[in-house]
Design an enzyme around this catalytic site. Structure first.
Site, PDB file in Angstrom:
ATOM      1  N   GLU A   1       8.338   2.302  14.388  1.00  0.00           N
ATOM      2  CA  GLU A   1       9.026   2.845  13.224  1.00  0.00           C
ATOM      3  C   GLU A   1       9.000   4.364  13.329  1.00  0.00           C
ATOM      4  OE1 GLU A   1       8.519  -0.610   9.883  1.00  0.00           O
ATOM      5  OE2 GLU A   1       7.004   0.966   9.895  1.00  0.00           O
TER       6      GLU A   1
ATOM      7  N   ASN B   1       0.799  -1.229   0.000  1.00  0.00           N
ATOM      8  CA  ASN B   1       0.000   0.000   0.000  1.00  0.00           C
ATOM      9  C   ASN B   1       0.829   1.276   0.000  1.00  0.00           C
ATOM     10  OD1 ASN B   1       0.764  -0.697   2.626  1.00  0.00           O
ATOM     11  ND2 ASN B   1      -1.065   0.185   3.555  1.00  0.00           N
TER      12      ASN B   1
ATOM     13  N   GLU C   1       4.347  -4.468  12.524  1.00  0.00           N
ATOM     14  CA  GLU C   1       3.284  -3.459  12.385  1.00  0.00           C
ATOM     15  C   GLU C   1       2.153  -4.136  11.638  1.00  0.00           C
ATOM     16  OE1 GLU C   1       0.832  -1.155  10.840  1.00  0.00           O
ATOM     17  OE2 GLU C   1       2.439  -0.265   9.651  1.00  0.00           O
TER      18      GLU C   1
END
Length: 491
Positions: free
Chosen positions: A470, A160, A261
């Site tokens: 992150e 994405n 994640e």
């Protein structure tokens, strides 16, 4: 009028693996990369397997011994040159993102800027990996805590945000002194390969950064090599929770460090004292960016009963006005979904919601006249917890609205999920703001704000949305070990 999606530098479209500083065709089996707006084939890349994965790992392992010893200032200079090259090729990279991922061209170019912000940040942070001098409990002793790179990192990135996810994983790894093997998503490998080409031009030494492409079917063969080999000391992954759990289980045998994640089910709460226009704008930014194909998209929208009708009308009006079309049309605000499977899931969620009593306020259907993977931006009224859209991540341009009556009730609903990535709420009551921010079980909270991510901020979740961060100094720490050094007999 259509905008050109051709590249000024045609050589940025790479069709090979990058291993040990060389482009390698590898396996004779090929994987077509298609434009989701049209289904047309852009090019093909290797459909790699265990042989290529092992070659990439061998190269990364060999390079680590040298790269870890490169002074931080020199590593920083290379990373900053990479950042400069990424920004210099923003138009080409933006077009490439739009070609293979489908997002509108303005969003594609915006993603390049966003990706570069992480490269720049970690280039600067490379020189700030400070250790500690610990006060010794006895005389004649010096005690130090030193930061060291974890070793070879295996990065597995999603489709994405093909530029941003590479930047958020590889830039901190390189800054820390780690070497990398990477497997990008099968739908969007070309942006990743182009970024690796620019990293090579920036002076990243051979073997420090290696990338191997593979189909969904062959991905286990690639990743299993890295999971089973003790030379890989860290896995960083963005994707689904089931895959993240699999990686965690398989990493246990060699006790790798992990950054995961994973999936989200973000609540977006509009209280009765909210600025409704600001809340609508915030939801538009958070929900419909990238066509709703982001892990922090609001998946459940809770609106106080007293403002529900006004909010729903304002939102439906703005959503109905969104321009849907291919990236080649500069007026497009929503592009195609990534593939037919994505559209089928969206369609299933909307049909399930309607069957259980929800009302379509706008949208609610495929846009087949535009192409195979388009779905109309949709607002549903009367959604509730029984519906699939309340417990599964839709990953599309659908905003289901649920009525609530009081604060305690909506917090309980917001937290009633195994996921905990992001949460949003709008309120003007300062006491409520801090109550709700404390109560939400998420790693990220947006208060009167729909756009959350920034390179200086820690990005990650809690519960089944994963662990590790992150961005920010915390993102760099995830690529470092702490070594305690004690020297005695100094008196």
């Amino acid at each position: 009028m259509s905008a050109s999606l051709t590249l000024t530098r045609a050589d940025l479209i790479r069709s090979a693996n990058f291993i040990a500083g060389l482009w390698s065709e590898g396996t004779s089996t090929r994987l077509d990369v298609t434009n989701p707006a049209t289904g047309a084939v852009i090019t093909s890349v290797p459909d790699s397997g265990a042989v290529e994965a092992r070659a990439a790992l061998d190269a990364a392992h060999a390079a680590f011994a040298t790269w870890r010893k490169v002074p931080a200032k020199q590593r920083a200079a290379i990373i900053k040159r990479w950042n400069d090259l990424v920004l210099a090729h923003q138009d080409d990279l933006g077009a490439l993102i739009s070609m293979e991922q489908g997002k509108p061209l303005a969003e594609g170019k915006g993603e390049v800027t966003y990706a570069a912000s992480y490269i720049e940040w970690f280039g600067e942070e490379a020189t700030r990996m400070n250790g500690e001098v610990i006060p010794a409990p006895v005389s004649g002793r010096r005690m130090l805590a030193l930061k060291e790179p974890v070793g070879v990192v295996a990065a597995i990135t999603p489709w994405n945000f093909p530029a941003a996810m590479i930047a958020r994983k590889i830039a901190p790894a390189l800054a820390a002194g780690c070497t990398v093997v990477c497997k990008p998503a099968e739908d969007t490998p070309l942006t990743s390969l182009a970024l690796v080409q620019l990293a090579h031009e920036a002076g990243v030494p051979a073997g420090v950064l290696n990338i191997v492409t593979a189909s969904r079917q062959n991905t286990p063969a690639v990743v299993d090599v890295w999971l089973d080999d003790g030379r890989v000391r860290k896995i960083t992954f963005t994707g689904s929770t089931p895959v993240g759990k699999h990686l965690a289980r398989r990493s246990a045998d060699t006790l790798k460090k992990l950054s995961l994640e994973l999936g989200g089910n973000a609540p977006f709460i509009v209280f009765d004292d909210a600025d409704l226009d600001a809340a609508v704008d915030g939801l538009m930014a958070a929900k419909f960016r990238n066509g709703g194909q982001t892990c922090v998209c609001p998946n459940r929208v809770f609106v106080h009963r007293s403002v529900f009708d006004a909010f729903a009308a304002k939102l439906a009006g703005k959503v109905a006005a969104l321009k849907v079309g291919p990236a080649s049309d500069p007026a497009s605000q929503i592009g195609p979904m990534i593939n037919d499977r994505a559209v089928e899931k969206i369609e299933r969620h909307v049909q399930d919601a309607v069957a259980k009593g929800a009302k379509v306020l706008t949208g609610g259907q495929r846009l087949t006249h535009l192409g195979p993977n388009y779905y109309a931006p949709t607002v549903l009224g009367g959604a509730d917890a029984r519906m699939a859209c309340a417990c599964e991540e839709t990953f599309g341009p659908v905003a289901p609205l649920t009525v609530f009556d009081d604060e305690a009730e909506v917090i309980a609903q917001a937290n009633d999920t195994p996921f905990g990535l992001a949460g949003y709420f709008y309120s003007q009551n300062v006491r409520r703001i801090w109550r709700v921010a404390d109560a939400l079980e998420t790693g990220i909270v947006g208060i009167n704000e729909g756009a959350l991510a920034a390179e200086a901020a820690p990005f990650g979740g809690v519960k089944e949305s994963g662990y590790g961060r992150e961005g920010s100094t915390h993102g760099l720490d995830d690529y470092l070990h702490t070594k305690y050094v004690c020297q005695g007999q100094l008196d």
